[in-house]
Design an enzyme around this catalytic site. Structure first.
Site, PDB file in Angstrom:
ATOM      1  N   HIS A 203      10.531  -0.574  -6.188  1.00  0.00           N
ATOM      2  CA  HIS A 203       9.789  -0.473  -4.918  1.00  0.00           C
ATOM      3  C   HIS A 203      10.588  -0.888  -3.687  1.00  0.00           C
ATOM      4  O   HIS A 203      10.073  -0.844  -2.582  1.00  0.00           O
ATOM      5  CB  HIS A 203       8.483  -1.278  -4.975  1.00  0.00           C
ATOM      6  CG  HIS A 203       8.681  -2.764  -4.873  1.00  0.00           C
ATOM      7  ND1 HIS A 203       9.026  -3.542  -5.940  1.00  0.00           N
ATOM      8  CD2 HIS A 203       8.590  -3.608  -3.819  1.00  0.00           C
ATOM      9  CE1 HIS A 203       9.116  -4.802  -5.562  1.00  0.00           C
ATOM     10  NE2 HIS A 203       8.867  -4.877  -4.277  1.00  0.00           N
TER      11      HIS A 203
HETATM   12  C1  UD1 Z   1       5.748  -5.582   0.172  1.00  0.00           C
HETATM   13  C2  UD1 Z   1       6.703  -6.649   0.658  1.00  0.00           C
HETATM   14  C3  UD1 Z   1       7.773  -6.879  -0.384  1.00  0.00           C
HETATM   15  C4  UD1 Z   1       7.181  -7.152  -1.758  1.00  0.00           C
HETATM   16  C5  UD1 Z   1       6.167  -6.078  -2.122  1.00  0.00           C
HETATM   17  C6  UD1 Z   1       5.459  -6.479  -3.383  1.00  0.00           C
HETATM   18  C7  UD1 Z   1       7.069  -6.749   3.090  1.00  0.00           C
HETATM   19  C8  UD1 Z   1       7.967  -6.391   4.196  1.00  0.00           C
HETATM   20  N1  UD1 Z   1       7.387  -6.238   1.882  1.00  0.00           N
HETATM   21  O1  UD1 Z   1       6.479  -4.373   0.050  1.00  0.00           O
HETATM   22  O2  UD1 Z   1       8.562  -8.000  -0.012  1.00  0.00           O
HETATM   23  O3  UD1 Z   1       8.206  -7.170  -2.698  1.00  0.00           O
HETATM   24  O4  UD1 Z   1       5.193  -5.954  -1.068  1.00  0.00           O
HETATM   25  O5  UD1 Z   1       4.861  -5.403  -4.012  1.00  0.00           O
HETATM   26  O6  UD1 Z   1       6.109  -7.461   3.288  1.00  0.00           O
HETATM   27  N2  UD1 Z   1       0.653   1.087  -0.305  1.00  0.00           N
HETATM   28  C9  UD1 Z   1      -0.466   1.671  -0.840  1.00  0.00           C
HETATM   29  N3  UD1 Z   1      -1.452   0.863  -1.300  1.00  0.00           N
HETATM   30  C10 UD1 Z   1      -1.403  -0.492  -1.237  1.00  0.00           C
HETATM   31  C11 UD1 Z   1      -0.256  -1.087  -0.660  1.00  0.00           C
HETATM   32  C12 UD1 Z   1       0.761  -0.291  -0.216  1.00  0.00           C
HETATM   33  O7  UD1 Z   1      -0.568   2.896  -0.912  1.00  0.00           O
HETATM   34  O8  UD1 Z   1      -2.339  -1.178  -1.691  1.00  0.00           O
HETATM   35  C13 UD1 Z   1       1.770   1.955   0.142  1.00  0.00           C
HETATM   36  C14 UD1 Z   1       1.654   2.428   1.586  1.00  0.00           C
HETATM   37  O9  UD1 Z   1       2.178   3.715   1.627  1.00  0.00           O
HETATM   38  C15 UD1 Z   1       2.590   1.488   2.301  1.00  0.00           C
HETATM   39  C16 UD1 Z   1       3.671   1.237   1.265  1.00  0.00           C
HETATM   40  O10 UD1 Z   1       2.998   1.231   0.021  1.00  0.00           O
HETATM   41  O11 UD1 Z   1       3.105   2.041   3.470  1.00  0.00           O
HETATM   42  C17 UD1 Z   1       4.426  -0.053   1.458  1.00  0.00           C
HETATM   43  O12 UD1 Z   1       3.538  -1.176   1.498  1.00  0.00           O
HETATM   44  P1  UD1 Z   1       3.976  -2.519   2.259  1.00  0.00           P
HETATM   45  O13 UD1 Z   1       2.982  -3.564   1.995  1.00  0.00           O
HETATM   46  O14 UD1 Z   1       4.311  -2.232   3.670  1.00  0.00           O
HETATM   47  O15 UD1 Z   1       5.359  -2.879   1.594  1.00  0.00           O
HETATM   48  P2  UD1 Z   1       5.756  -2.975   0.062  1.00  0.00           P
HETATM   49  O16 UD1 Z   1       6.811  -1.969  -0.209  1.00  0.00           O
HETATM   50  O17 UD1 Z   1       4.538  -2.980  -0.783  1.00  0.00           O
HETATM   51  N1  UDP Z   2       3.332  -6.686 -11.593  1.00  0.00           N
HETATM   52  C1  UDP Z   2       2.084  -6.344 -12.095  1.00  0.00           C
HETATM   53  N2  UDP Z   2       1.833  -5.026 -12.349  1.00  0.00           N
HETATM   54  C2  UDP Z   2       2.747  -4.051 -12.142  1.00  0.00           C
HETATM   55  C3  UDP Z   2       4.021  -4.415 -11.634  1.00  0.00           C
HETATM   56  C4  UDP Z   2       4.277  -5.736 -11.358  1.00  0.00           C
HETATM   57  O1  UDP Z   2       1.226  -7.212 -12.310  1.00  0.00           O
HETATM   58  O2  UDP Z   2       2.434  -2.881 -12.400  1.00  0.00           O
HETATM   59  C5  UDP Z   2       3.601  -8.100 -11.296  1.00  0.00           C
HETATM   60  C6  UDP Z   2       4.826  -8.651 -11.959  1.00  0.00           C
HETATM   61  O3  UDP Z   2       4.516  -9.093 -13.261  1.00  0.00           O
HETATM   62  C7  UDP Z   2       5.212  -9.789 -11.030  1.00  0.00           C
HETATM   63  C8  UDP Z   2       4.789  -9.275  -9.678  1.00  0.00           C
HETATM   64  O4  UDP Z   2       3.885  -8.211  -9.910  1.00  0.00           O
HETATM   65  O5  UDP Z   2       4.488 -10.960 -11.330  1.00  0.00           O
HETATM   66  C9  UDP Z   2       5.977  -8.797  -8.913  1.00  0.00           C
HETATM   67  O6  UDP Z   2       5.543  -8.161  -7.762  1.00  0.00           O
HETATM   68  P1  UDP Z   2       6.386  -7.020  -7.033  1.00  0.00           P
HETATM   69  O7  UDP Z   2       7.393  -6.463  -7.980  1.00  0.00           O
HETATM   70  O8  UDP Z   2       5.390  -6.111  -6.445  1.00  0.00           O
HETATM   71  O9  UDP Z   2       7.061  -7.812  -5.827  1.00  0.00           O
HETATM   72  P2  UDP Z   2       8.332  -8.779  -5.687  1.00  0.00           P
HETATM   73  O10 UDP Z   2       8.259  -9.808  -6.745  1.00  0.00           O
HETATM   74  O11 UDP Z   2       9.553  -7.923  -5.747  1.00  0.00           O
HETATM   75  O12 UDP Z   2       8.154  -9.324  -4.307  1.00  0.00           O
END
Ligand code: UD1
Ligand code: UDP
Length: 363
Positions: A203
């Site tokens: 991601h």
């Molecule tokens: C965010 C965090 C990242 C973290 C990740 C965990 C920031 C800058 N980034 O990244 O550090 O590792 O969360 O998963 O805060 N979207 C959906 N549904 C949702 C949420 C997101 O469709 O419920 C899609 C949308 O298209 C959105 C994109 O995911 O634009 C990115 O979501 P966003 O929360 O901005 O950043 P993440 O990549 O999830």
């Molecule tokens: N995770 C989850 N379901 C998934 C993928 C990840 O529960 O389908 C959990 C994973 O076990 C970990 C956390 O989400 O505890 C990690 O989150 P993510 O990878 O979204 O973000 P990051 O840790 O990189 O910020």
């Protein structure tokens, strides 16, 4: 009871706050603020239900957007809630935009901030998380760090007070949840056999946002001659749709994001984990499974130093060679991430509890 306002918003923050919330509610009234950064059921509500996290007192429903827009909207709405609630402390987690907005809103109102998972650095300011971490740490009174490296990073940046090496709350969560769900049921659900599949998550913007890079990565996974389960993050799913990408191999099984308890079972039973996630890298170590990291650097340097994680950046050709070179994996007795009691220590320190020997945690 004194009041703590906890600010969370993204999937890993729900997982981190669950054990801490259980502990702090012994001494404090917790007001839970969900920014709404993540909002799909399987990115948010599922975790509240499965991990018995109390319903948020406020859901700010911010949703997605560019960094400035998203963080700005959070700042406005969090400030309003904090003015309303008048907490004695604001508690923030990790390094997302929700972390940054929470830290800024509270600090401007002179509310002390406690940062869980402080002190991590990738030294790559192109990662939005790096900016969020640096600012959040600067604004925090309590810096709850998970590792010795994190302590060293803060000291190098001139932090002299409030650093507590309590260990990693994600380790607390992992230990608490691992046996709460039947492994066979999870493996059957995804039609997998223990140690006969790879688990992948992707991601990070550096792997997803450029269509050429994302295509190369997906094609590298398709070409591995192994079954891969890939619970796909909505960011990656949406971008694959936007780039008109489809998966052309039966080996690569895309599924919706799974629940946390399912995820840690899958991690435990995977042969190898391939990921760019911060949390999943650590969980691979907790689970004793080798991990290929789709990044050029990591905040969790101990994992690389101890030979548990293999950084390959975006040279995806290296995935196959790395898979072939992985030797047998020895479980480590080192307690890199603490003893699984980080959450209790955090609550005790915030409560000023004299029964915990702070000299062992404080720097
Ligand atoms: C965010 C965090 C990242 C973290 C990740 C965990 C920031 C800058 N980034 O990244 O550090 O590792 O969360 O998963 O805060 N979207 C959906 N549904 C949702 C949420 C997101 O469709 O419920 C899609 C949308 O298209 C959105 C994109 O995911 O634009 C990115 O979501 P966003 O929360 O901005 O950043 P993440 O990549 O999830
Ligand atoms: N995770 C989850 N379901 C998934 C993928 C990840 O529960 O389908 C959990 C994973 O076990 C970990 C956390 O989400 O505890 C990690 O989150 P993510 O990878 O979204 O973000 P990051 O840790 O990189 O910020």
């Amino acid at each position: 009871m004194p009041k703590i306002a906890t600010i969370v918003g993204a999937r890993p923050q729900f997982i981190k706050c669950a054990p801490v919330s259980r502990e702090i509610r012994k001494y404090f009234t917790e007001i839970l603020i969900h920014t709404g950064q993540h909002y799909d059921k399987n990115m948010s509500q599922t975790f509240f239900e499965e991990l018995s996290i109390p319903e948020p007192d406020y859901n700010l429903e911010i949703g997605s957007g560019n960094h400035g827009y998203q963080t700005g909207k959070m700042l406005i709405k969090i400030e309003k809630v904090l003015l309303d609630v008048e907490p004695d402390l604001a508690l923030i987690y990790g390094d997302t935009n929700s972390t940054l907005a929470g830290a800024l809103a509270a600090a401007k109102l002179h509310i002390p901030v406690a940062h869980v998972e402080a002190g991590l650095r990738s030294f790559n300011r192109k990662m939005p998380e790096e900016i969020n971490r640096i600012v959040a740490d600067k604004l925090s009174k309590y810096l709850f760090v998970p590792t010795q490296t994190a302590v060293n990073n803060l000291v190098k940046e001139g932090h002299t007070e409030g650093i507590y090496n309590v260990g990693d709350v994600m380790y607390d969560s992992f230990l608490f949840n691992l046996n709460r769900i039947e492994a066979d049921a999870v493996l059957n659900k995804f039609q997998l056999r223990s140690k006969e599949f790879i688990l992948a998550t992707i991601h990070r913007p550096q792997n997803t946002d450029d269509p050429a890079i994302l295509k190369e990565l997906i094609s590298a996974l398709e070409n591995l001659n192994e079954l891969i389960l890939f619970p796909i993050h909505p960011r990656t799913r949406n971008l694959m749709r936007k780039f008109n990408m489809t998966v052309n191999s039966n080996n690569l099984k895309l599924v919706e994001p799974v629940s946390y308890q399912e995820m840690i079972v899958l991690e435990k039973h995977a042969r190898v984990i391939i990921t760019d996630s911060g949390g999943v890298q650590k969980e691979a170590y907790f689970a004793g499974v080798p991990c290929i990291v789709l990044r050029g650097e990591t905040e969790w340097v101990e994992l690389v130093e101890h030979g548990w994680a293999h950084l390959i950046g975006n040279d995806f050709k290296k995935i196959q060679a790395t898979l072939e070179s992985l030797g047998s994996f020895q479980s480590s007795s080192d307690r890199i991430f603490g003893d699984g009691a980080a959450s209790r220590k955090i609550a005790d320190i915030l409560n000023g509890n004299k029964t915990i020997d702070n000299s062992k945690t404080q720097v």
